[in-house]
Design a protein around this motif. Structure first.
Motif, PDB file in Angstrom:
ATOM      1  N   TYR A  29       0.829  -1.211   0.000  1.00 41.78           N
ATOM      2  CA  TYR A  29       0.000   0.000   0.000  1.00 41.78           C
ATOM      3  C   TYR A  29       0.865   1.263   0.000  1.00 41.78           C
ATOM      4  O   TYR A  29       0.620   2.194  -0.768  1.00 41.78           O
ATOM      5  CB  TYR A  29      -0.946  -0.016   1.210  1.00 41.78           C
ATOM      6  CG  TYR A  29      -1.614   1.311   1.448  1.00 41.78           C
ATOM      7  CD1 TYR A  29      -2.655   1.735   0.618  1.00 41.78           C
ATOM      8  CD2 TYR A  29      -1.193   2.149   2.477  1.00 41.78           C
ATOM      9  CE1 TYR A  29      -3.260   2.967   0.820  1.00 41.78           C
ATOM     10  CE2 TYR A  29      -1.789   3.381   2.680  1.00 41.78           C
ATOM     11  CZ  TYR A  29      -2.827   3.781   1.839  1.00 41.78           C
ATOM     12  OH  TYR A  29      -3.415   5.012   2.038  1.00 41.78           O
ATOM     13  N   LEU A  30       1.882   1.289   0.849  1.00 42.59           N
ATOM     14  CA  LEU A  30       2.732   2.475   0.939  1.00 42.59           C
ATOM     15  C   LEU A  30       3.473   2.735  -0.364  1.00 42.59           C
ATOM     16  O   LEU A  30       3.601   3.888  -0.787  1.00 42.59           O
ATOM     17  CB  LEU A  30       3.710   2.339   2.115  1.00 42.59           C
ATOM     18  CG  LEU A  30       3.055   2.357   3.495  1.00 42.59           C
ATOM     19  CD1 LEU A  30       4.084   2.054   4.574  1.00 42.59           C
ATOM     20  CD2 LEU A  30       2.359   3.684   3.760  1.00 42.59           C
ATOM     21  N   GLN A  32       2.402   1.910  -3.284  1.00 41.57           N
ATOM     22  CA  GLN A  32       1.384   2.375  -4.229  1.00 41.57           C
ATOM     23  C   GLN A  32       1.020   3.839  -4.014  1.00 41.57           C
ATOM     24  O   GLN A  32       0.571   4.504  -4.948  1.00 41.57           O
ATOM     25  CB  GLN A  32       0.129   1.506  -4.135  1.00 41.57           C
ATOM     26  CG  GLN A  32       0.322   0.122  -4.702  1.00 41.57           C
ATOM     27  CD  GLN A  32      -0.919  -0.739  -4.562  1.00 41.57           C
ATOM     28  OE1 GLN A  32      -2.035  -0.254  -4.546  1.00 41.57           O
ATOM     29  NE2 GLN A  32      -0.712  -2.038  -4.477  1.00 41.57           N
ATOM     30  N   THR A  33       1.219   4.357  -2.803  1.00 43.40           N
ATOM     31  CA  THR A  33       0.924   5.769  -2.540  1.00 43.40           C
ATOM     32  C   THR A  33       2.047   6.676  -3.011  1.00 43.40           C
ATOM     33  O   THR A  33       1.941   7.894  -2.908  1.00 43.40           O
ATOM     34  CB  THR A  33       0.671   6.038  -1.038  1.00 43.40           C
ATOM     35  OG1 THR A  33       1.867   5.793  -0.298  1.00 43.40           O
ATOM     36  CG2 THR A  33      -0.484   5.212  -0.502  1.00 43.40           C
ATOM     37  N   LYS A  35       5.343   6.492  -1.947  1.00 44.31           N
ATOM     38  CA  LYS A  35       6.498   6.583  -1.045  1.00 44.31           C
ATOM     39  C   LYS A  35       7.565   5.609  -1.542  1.00 44.31           C
ATOM     40  O   LYS A  35       7.260   4.460  -1.826  1.00 44.31           O
ATOM     41  CB  LYS A  35       6.085   6.244   0.382  1.00 44.31           C
ATOM     42  CG  LYS A  35       5.182   7.289   1.009  1.00 44.31           C
ATOM     43  CD  LYS A  35       4.760   6.869   2.412  1.00 44.31           C
ATOM     44  CE  LYS A  35       3.985   7.929   3.130  1.00 44.31           C
ATOM     45  NZ  LYS A  35       2.708   8.281   2.554  1.00 44.31           N
ATOM     46  N   SER A  44       6.513   5.451   7.879  1.00 44.18           N
ATOM     47  CA  SER A  44       5.091   5.362   7.546  1.00 44.18           C
ATOM     48  C   SER A  44       4.505   4.012   7.943  1.00 44.18           C
ATOM     49  O   SER A  44       3.393   3.939   8.469  1.00 44.18           O
ATOM     50  CB  SER A  44       4.886   5.587   6.050  1.00 44.18           C
ATOM     51  OG  SER A  44       5.253   6.892   5.696  1.00 44.18           O
ATOM     52  N   ASN A 123      -8.080  -3.198   4.348  1.00 39.64           N
ATOM     53  CA  ASN A 123      -8.466  -1.916   3.755  1.00 39.64           C
ATOM     54  C   ASN A 123      -9.200  -1.050   4.768  1.00 39.64           C
ATOM     55  O   ASN A 123      -9.007   0.170   4.815  1.00 39.64           O
ATOM     56  CB  ASN A 123      -9.302  -2.119   2.489  1.00 39.64           C
ATOM     57  CG  ASN A 123      -8.458  -2.643   1.344  1.00 39.64           C
ATOM     58  OD1 ASN A 123      -7.275  -2.346   1.241  1.00 39.64           O
ATOM     59  ND2 ASN A 123      -9.068  -3.435   0.478  1.00 39.64           N
ATOM     60  N   GLN A 127      -7.908   2.612   6.139  1.00 37.99           N
ATOM     61  CA  GLN A 127      -8.806   3.773   6.177  1.00 37.99           C
ATOM     62  C   GLN A 127      -8.833   4.395   7.579  1.00 37.99           C
ATOM     63  O   GLN A 127      -8.812   5.621   7.712  1.00 37.99           O
ATOM     64  CB  GLN A 127     -10.213   3.354   5.740  1.00 37.99           C
ATOM     65  CG  GLN A 127     -11.195   4.493   5.694  1.00 37.99           C
ATOM     66  CD  GLN A 127     -12.591   4.044   5.273  1.00 37.99           C
ATOM     67  OE1 GLN A 127     -12.854   2.861   5.057  1.00 37.99           O
ATOM     68  NE2 GLN A 127     -13.503   4.976   5.167  1.00 37.99           N
ATOM     69  N   GLU A 130      -5.573   6.276   8.127  1.00 36.25           N
ATOM     70  CA  GLU A 130      -5.575   7.486   7.287  1.00 36.25           C
ATOM     71  C   GLU A 130      -6.447   8.566   7.925  1.00 36.25           C
ATOM     72  O   GLU A 130      -6.071   9.740   7.939  1.00 36.25           O
ATOM     73  CB  GLU A 130      -6.074   7.170   5.877  1.00 36.25           C
ATOM     74  CG  GLU A 130      -5.164   6.259   5.083  1.00 36.25           C
ATOM     75  CD  GLU A 130      -3.828   6.885   4.734  1.00 36.25           C
ATOM     76  OE1 GLU A 130      -3.786   8.076   4.391  1.00 36.25           O
ATOM     77  OE2 GLU A 130      -2.816   6.166   4.816  1.00 36.25           O
ATOM     78  N   ASN A 134      -5.053  12.157   8.979  1.00 40.85           N
ATOM     79  CA  ASN A 134      -5.612  13.366   8.378  1.00 40.85           C
ATOM     80  C   ASN A 134      -6.279  14.258   9.413  1.00 40.85           C
ATOM     81  O   ASN A 134      -6.179  15.471   9.331  1.00 40.85           O
ATOM     82  CB  ASN A 134      -6.612  13.009   7.273  1.00 40.85           C
ATOM     83  CG  ASN A 134      -5.928  12.370   6.076  1.00 40.85           C
ATOM     84  OD1 ASN A 134      -4.745  12.574   5.846  1.00 40.85           O
ATOM     85  ND2 ASN A 134      -6.680  11.569   5.338  1.00 40.85           N
TER      86      ASN A 134
END
Length: 139
Positions: A29-30, A32-33, A35, A44, A123, A127, A130, A134
């Protein structure tokens, strides 16, 4: 080959594979973002895979009505209640045990080939982290 009843496996063995599987998904996932720097990736990843993060996520899963099945809760408890002779470097024993339960759940889902369900929960976990990140960056 005879199919094994993975629900009989001890919690620490489930956590052993669950830890590895969950970390691979997070690393994927990281990347794919976007990084790519090793130090950035490691820092992260810690937000998702540390005992503190896994304990936080497990508590949130348990609080959310209907998210986990009865069997999933059982597999979590098997890992949480396992007597480990090691402990996390940066977590108290309760946090460490809840995180072990989280890893056991992931291991159980992986070994029983419930990949879609495991990915759904991972997933969901991503979320949740995240949202926390955020939310805290807005302060």
């Amino acid at each position: 080959m005879v199919e094994k009843d993975w629900s009989l496996l001890n919690g620490l063995a489930l956590a052993y594979i669950g830890d590895a599987i969950y970390e691979v998904y997070i690393r994927d996932y990281l990347l794919q973002t976007g990084k790519t720097r090793p130090n950035q990736l490691h820092k992260s990843a810690t937000n998702y895979v540390s005992a503190k993060a896994q304990s936080f996520l497990m508590h949130k899963m348990l609080e959310e009505d209907g998210l986990l099945t009865e069997m999933e809760v059982t597999m979590y408890k098997r890992g949480r209640n396992s007597k480990s002779h090691t402990s996390a470097k940066n977590a108290d024993i309760t946090t460490y045990r809840v995180a072990t339960g989280f890893e056991s759940l992931m291991g159980y889902l992986h070994l029983t080939k419930q990949i879609e369900r495991m990915e759904e929960l991972i997933n969901w976990c991503i979320q949740q982290i995240e949202e926390v990140q955020n939310g805290s960056s807005k302060k």
